[in-house]
Scaffold this motif. Structure first.
Motif, short mmCIF file in Angstrom:
data_model
loop_
_atom_site.label_atom_id
_atom_site.label_comp_id
_atom_site.label_asym_id
_atom_site.label_seq_id
_atom_site.Cartn_x
_atom_site.Cartn_y
_atom_site.Cartn_z
N LEU A 184 43.13 39.46 -5.09
CA LEU A 184 43.82 38.21 -4.74
C LEU A 184 45.27 38.24 -5.18
O LEU A 184 46.16 37.79 -4.45
N HIS A 185 45.53 38.75 -6.37
CA HIS A 185 46.91 38.89 -6.84
C HIS A 185 47.71 39.77 -5.88
O HIS A 185 48.86 39.45 -5.52
N SER A 186 47.12 40.87 -5.44
CA SER A 186 47.82 41.79 -4.53
C SER A 186 48.02 41.16 -3.16
O SER A 186 49.04 41.40 -2.50
N LEU A 187 47.06 40.36 -2.72
CA LEU A 187 47.22 39.64 -1.45
C LEU A 187 48.35 38.63 -1.57
O LEU A 187 49.11 38.42 -0.61
N ARG A 188 48.48 38.01 -2.71
CA ARG A 188 49.59 37.07 -2.95
C ARG A 188 50.94 37.78 -2.83
O ARG A 188 51.87 37.26 -2.21
N LEU A 189 51.04 38.98 -3.39
CA LEU A 189 52.28 39.76 -3.24
C LEU A 189 52.55 40.07 -1.77
O LEU A 189 53.71 40.05 -1.33
N LEU A 190 51.48 40.36 -1.04
CA LEU A 190 51.63 40.75 0.37
C LEU A 190 52.08 39.58 1.23
O LEU A 190 52.96 39.71 2.08
N LEU A 191 51.46 38.40 1.01
CA LEU A 191 51.75 37.25 1.87
C LEU A 191 52.95 36.45 1.40
O LEU A 191 53.61 35.78 2.20
N LEU A 235 55.31 46.19 -2.40
CA LEU A 235 55.94 46.83 -3.55
C LEU A 235 57.27 46.14 -3.86
O LEU A 235 58.23 46.26 -3.11
N PRO A 236 57.35 45.39 -4.97
CA PRO A 236 58.62 44.75 -5.34
C PRO A 236 59.65 45.78 -5.79
O PRO A 236 59.33 46.78 -6.43
N VAL A 237 60.91 45.51 -5.45
CA VAL A 237 62.03 46.38 -5.80
C VAL A 237 63.17 45.50 -6.29
O VAL A 237 63.47 44.46 -5.68
N ALA A 238 63.80 45.89 -7.38
CA ALA A 238 64.96 45.18 -7.91
C ALA A 238 66.20 46.05 -7.72
O ALA A 238 66.20 47.21 -8.14
N LEU A 239 67.23 45.50 -7.08
CA LEU A 239 68.50 46.21 -6.85
C LEU A 239 69.58 45.52 -7.67
O LEU A 239 69.92 44.37 -7.42
N ARG A 240 70.10 46.23 -8.65
CA ARG A 240 71.18 45.67 -9.47
C ARG A 240 72.52 46.17 -8.93
O ARG A 240 72.73 47.38 -8.79
#
Length: 654
Positions: free
Chosen positions: A412-419, A502-507
């Motif tokens: 469910l956590h991963s589905l939350r990231l997806l949606l 997949l979250p990505v942070a760009l500084r």
């Protein structure tokens, strides 16, 4: 059911059941390891149960009758099969005033009908039974007779009985005759007669308390919403009781007198939890009825509808078991209203209840605490990320199995990231409040269908590997920065491809930009063009993704050699290719000038160098083949096949 149950070391496995009669095989299985036969094989639908039971704690004895309202679903039905363990005696079965013939086959009572009933026409069967209920199933439960001070030299005045049942998954028929399968929900009334020193709590509303004989009290309860058999409950002891209102929901607490002070502290957040869950998932599903928490003597907790059973070990007066309270309350949406169609769908109960714990932590303590909680039920609690624990979509054993709790919550956590948060919240609310599902049975496909409606596309790439494999995404990532351009390459190494958000942070020179990329193919590259220079790329900066670090991808074209190096008169190379093609080689000097080209002919798919059975193409190169012969120095040999290339460095000596 709470995970504290899972601390107990039970073992065992469920197995397919020969139909139609429940006949466990010989062997080492515990009593009740075999489930009763499926609901749809019996040819009838249960409409209601009206239970009237007499419990005698002095003799550990139950006596009762149950009026079962039912209707045949197919023509020609001649036998109604009920479930009741052999240790309990069925004394009679009646249809109105008519005694019916019945027989026993293991845990099955086969009631032989006088005439075949008309499909869809309701009728009532009344079954009488008695005996001492056995410990049953993998958890060795059923109907339990216990005492407050059993085994301890405490005050004899506290030698008070405790009677309670735990019936999940299929131990209801260890104490009353029923069709013990979650797919056949029915309306339930339960009247229980106990010694008049005790009070009794069950599902739904208390209708009346009467005194049928000196020294005995009868409590009559009625549940207005259909239940599966495993959620039917009775608990009796010398309870200290208090109530409060939470909006229009009465909250009741029934605890042992000695534990009341602790319980008032531990149960204090209940109203806030109910309001939080109602906000996230819709109104309390048992409108017009109570939510009770009832202390019992056991090793866990159980989400009996409107009357959750809670072990005495959790009433400590310091709220250290607060998440257990929200877990069992959440089951009233997930499991009690939306009940599993099959036991293989049990992750829909426990995964959602466990994830409700995470949501409560996020609500009350913030995002950092949420991440810490997910880590505690993920990598910190399961370093192999559940790879050796079986399938989430078909767990074995059903209970106890931590997989359905923790991996279910991670799905469910991963589905939350997806949606995304907004779409995920909308999905949960619409799923739980769907009129077609409320107080019905649901399967995994029901949830997937609603998730796909919310996403507007197929989510097979997400759900299939989560539910039908024990694999974990193994992601190899490489980042690169060139002034205002950032690039991320992601390769999946595991056999089955996952859809991974997949979250990505760009500084950059002006701040932090957060992105989420959808990884769904074997090898993908993502590129961002920024208005300012990029300083750093961080993949999964908050460690929110269910994955392990993968190895670098095997190149499609590999060259090994030269041997020897430095090279004097000749050098041997071995070339591996994952694809068939035309292989060519070119020689370059240190200034990048091409000195020679060689057509090495066709190369077949050899397999990678890592494969011990791979057969590479071997090629021997001689400096004398180049005119003029190269001088001593550093050179590069490039091999190319189609769009793939690889380069080897070598030194020449004279």
């Amino acid at each position: 059911m709470t995970t504290c149950l899972l601390l107990v070391g039970f073992t065992g496995a469920a197995a397919p059941l020969p139909s139609p009669v429940h006949t466990p095989p010989s062997g080492s299985l515990l009593v009740g390891d075999y489930p009763p036969p499926p609901a749809d094989e019996r040819g009838f639908d249960v409409l209601s149960y009206d239970l009237d039971i007499h419990l005698d704690p002095s003799s550990l004895f139950i006596r009762g009758q149950v009026d079962m309202g039912w209707a045949p679903t197919a023509p020609g039905l001649t036998t109604v099969q009920l479930d009741l363990v052999e240790e309990l005696t069925c004394t009679a079965v009646r249809d109105g005033d008519q005694d019916l013939v019945f027989s026993r086959e293991g845990d099955a009572i086969l009631v032989h009908l006088a005439t075949p009933p008309v499909p869809g026409v309701p009728d009532t069967l009344t079954t009488f039974w008695e005996g001492r209920p056995p410990r049953h199933g993998q958890l060795q439960v059923g109907l339990l007779f216990r005492q407050h001070n059993a085994g301890t030299p405490t005050d004899p005045a506290d030698d008070v009985p405790i009677i309670a049942n735990i019936s999940e998954p299929w131990s209801a028929h260890a104490w009353w005759p029923c069709k013990d399968h979650p797919a056949d929900k029915a309306l339930v009334s339960l009247a229980v007669t106990v010694p008049d020193t005790l009070s009794a709590v069950s599902n739904g509303r208390l209708l009346e308390v009467t005194h049928p004989a000196p020294g005995w009290r009868r409590f009559a309860w009625r549940e207005e919403y259909p239940l599966p058999t495993y959620l039917v409950s009775v608990a009796a002891s010398n309870y200290s009781t208090w109530t409060e209102m939470c909006g229009d929901v009465p909250l009741e607490y029934h605890v042992f007198p000695s534990d009341r002070a602790h319980a008032e502290i531990d149960f204090a957040p209940t109203c806030a939890m109910l309001e939080f869950l109602a906000d996230r998932f819709g109104p309390y599903p048992f409108a017009g009825e109570k939510y009770a928490q009832v202390e019992i003597k056991w090793v866990g907790a159980m989400e009996h509808a409107t009357a959750t059973s809670v072990s005495q070990m959790f009433l400590t007066g310091d709220r250290q078991h607060e998440l257990l309270v929200v877990h069992e309350l959440a089951h009233h949406w997930f499991g009690n209203s939306l009940s599993p169609a099959q036991w293989s769908d049990i992750w829909l109960n426990e995964g959602f209840a466990r994830y409700s714990e995470a949501l409560w932590v996020e609500q009350t303590q913030g995002p950092a605490a949420y991440r810490k909680f997910m880590a505690s039920i993920g990598r910190e609690g399961h370093p192999d990320l559940f790879q050796e624990m079986g399938l989430l979509g078909d767990p074995d054993p059903i209970l106890p199995n931590i997989l359905i709790y923790d991996k279910g919550a991670w799905l469910l956590h991963s589905l939350r990231l997806l949606l995304g948060d907004q779409a995920f919240d909308a999905l949960l609310y619409s799923y739980v409040t769907d009129p077609a599902l409320v107080h019905s049975n649901v399967g995994t496909r029901d949830f997937i269908a609603r998730a796909e409606d919310q996403a507007g596309r197929s989510l097979d790439g997400f759900f299939t590997p989560w539910l039908e494999t024990s694999e974990v995404p193994q992601l190899w990532t490489r980042t690169s920065i060139s002034q205002n351009q950032a690039t991320l390459r992601v390769v999946q190494n595991q056999d089955t491809l996952f859809e991974v958000a997949l979250p990505v942070a760009l500084r950059t020179t002006t701040g932090l930009r957060k992105e989420t990329v959808l990884v769904s193919r074997r090898d993908q590259t993502f590129t961002w063009e920024m208005e300012e220079w990029v300083q750093e790329i961080t993949v999964d900066p908050d460690t929110l993704v269910f994955m392990t670090a993968g190895r670098a991808p095997v190149p499609p074209l590999q060259a090994h050699g030269p041997w020897p190096n430095p090279v004097a008169e000749a050098a041997d190379f071995r070339i591996y290719s994952r694809e068939a093609g035309q292989l060519k080689a070119r020689l370059f000097d240190a200034r990048g000038h091409e000195l020679a080209a060689f057509d090495l002919g066709p190369i077949q798919s050899t397999g990678p160098q890592e494969d011990p059975e791979a057969t590479p193409l071997s090629w021997t190169w001689q400096p004398a083949q180049v005119t003029p012969r190269p001088a001593a120095g550093i050179y590069w040999m490039e091999f190319r096949s189609g769009k793939h290339r690889t380069v080897r460095k070598m030194a020449l000596v004279r």
